[in-house]
Write a protein that holds these residues in place. Structure first.
Motif, PDB file in Angstrom:
ATOM      1  N   TYR A 119       3.338  83.464  51.568  1.00 42.27           N
ATOM      2  CA  TYR A 119       3.638  84.690  52.302  1.00 42.27           C
ATOM      3  C   TYR A 119       2.898  85.921  51.794  1.00 42.27           C
ATOM      4  CZ  TYR A 119       7.215  81.607  54.073  1.00 42.27           C
ATOM      5  OH  TYR A 119       7.860  80.536  54.646  1.00 42.27           O
TER       6      TYR A 119
ATOM      7  N   PRO B  12       7.630  73.271  54.555  1.00 44.06           N
ATOM      8  CA  PRO B  12       8.388  73.193  55.808  1.00 44.06           C
ATOM      9  C   PRO B  12       7.462  72.995  57.018  1.00 44.06           C
ATOM     10  CG  PRO B  12       9.123  75.056  54.473  1.00 44.06           C
ATOM     11  CD  PRO B  12       7.903  74.502  53.802  1.00 44.06           C
ATOM     12  N   ALA B  13       7.854  72.090  57.899  1.00 41.35           N
ATOM     13  CA  ALA B  13       7.054  71.792  59.087  1.00 41.35           C
ATOM     14  C   ALA B  13       6.832  73.041  59.931  1.00 41.35           C
ATOM     15  CB  ALA B  13       7.731  70.701  59.916  1.00 41.35           C
ATOM     16  N   SER B  14       7.836  73.908  60.004  1.00 44.48           N
ATOM     17  CA  SER B  14       7.685  75.138  60.797  1.00 44.48           C
ATOM     18  C   SER B  14       6.618  76.046  60.189  1.00 44.48           C
ATOM     19  CB  SER B  14       9.022  75.875  60.911  1.00 44.48           C
ATOM     20  OG  SER B  14       9.513  76.194  59.618  1.00 44.48           O
ATOM     21  N   TYR B  15       6.572  76.105  58.857  1.00 44.07           N
ATOM     22  CA  TYR B  15       5.549  76.920  58.199  1.00 44.07           C
ATOM     23  C   TYR B  15       4.166  76.328  58.465  1.00 44.07           C
ATOM     24  CZ  TYR B  15       2.557  79.111  54.767  1.00 44.07           C
ATOM     25  OH  TYR B  15       1.512  79.780  54.176  1.00 44.07           O
TER      26      TYR B  15
ATOM     27  N   ALA C 105       3.161  74.370  60.898  1.00 41.22           N
ATOM     28  CA  ALA C 105       2.788  74.530  62.307  1.00 41.22           C
ATOM     29  C   ALA C 105       2.359  75.973  62.587  1.00 41.22           C
ATOM     30  CB  ALA C 105       3.954  74.136  63.209  1.00 41.22           C
ATOM     31  N   GLY C 106       3.115  76.925  62.075  1.00 34.91           N
ATOM     32  CA  GLY C 106       2.762  78.330  62.260  1.00 34.91           C
ATOM     33  C   GLY C 106       1.440  78.681  61.594  1.00 34.91           C
TER      34      GLY C 106
END
Length: 186
Positions: A11, A148-151, A153-154
């Motif tokens: 981040y 994390p998959a969401s991270y 993918a983003g």
């Protein structure tokens, strides 16, 4: 400490790195490199992206060990040489303004910063890589605790939109224009 480093990289370092790349691309577009330094400079930009991008992608999906640390060191070293060649070449054809110079500084130091942060939490493998205590691990293994998959993918979407697409556009724009060396001969 490993969680703090992971958070800083995810981040902090990576978003600033992406923004620096976008700022650099904007500088190239503003100075119309397709009309001056041309395809050769743009190709070097793609090469530099691969030189640091491949180790970053490996680090996102695979366990950090001596193999990945060696890939990072190699990527940083060849990126530094290519960056020097790139600026030396480009400065013959166009002015490199302070904003672009600052983007270059970030693009040179952020891979080193990321490496140092990663190495700080995998110190045993860094020492082993350079002949210190312990055995270096050269196996390519998926992360036991994946990001994390969401991270992911983003991040992949962000990289596609804000890194790959702009530099692909630049490469295409330069390929369509007359090369700089042809204009010099004319």
């Amino acid at each position: 400490m490993q969680e703090a480093v992971r958070t800083i990289l995810m981040y902090g370092v990576i978003p600033v790195w992406i923004l620096a790349g976008l700022g650099d691309w904007w500088s190239h577009r503003r100075t119309q490199i397709e009309r001056n330094a041309g395809l050769a400079e743009s190709a070097m930009h793609s090469l530099m992206m691969a030189q640091v991008g491949i180790p970053v992608l490996l680090a996102l999906f695979f366990e950090i060990n001596a193999l990945l640390l060696a890939a990072m060191v190699a990527g940083i070293a060849v990126h530094a040489v290519t960056a020097w060649i790139d600026v030396r070449y480009a400065s013959r054809f166009r002015e490199i303004v302070p904003f672009e110079q600052h983007m270059h500084s970030l693009l040179e130091v952020l891979p080193i910063t990321a490496f140092l942060l990663v190495a700080s939490v995998h110190w045993d493998q860094l020492l082993a890589l350079f002949g210190g205590a312990g055995e270096p691990d050269y196996r390519l293994r998926l992360k036991e605790e994946p990001l994390p998959a969401s991270y992911l993918a983003g991040l992949m979407a962000t990289l596609l939109v804000f890194v790959v697409a702009p530099y692909a556009e630049e490469l295409l724009r330069c390929a369509r224009a007359r090369p700089a060396w042809r204009r010099q001969k004319a």
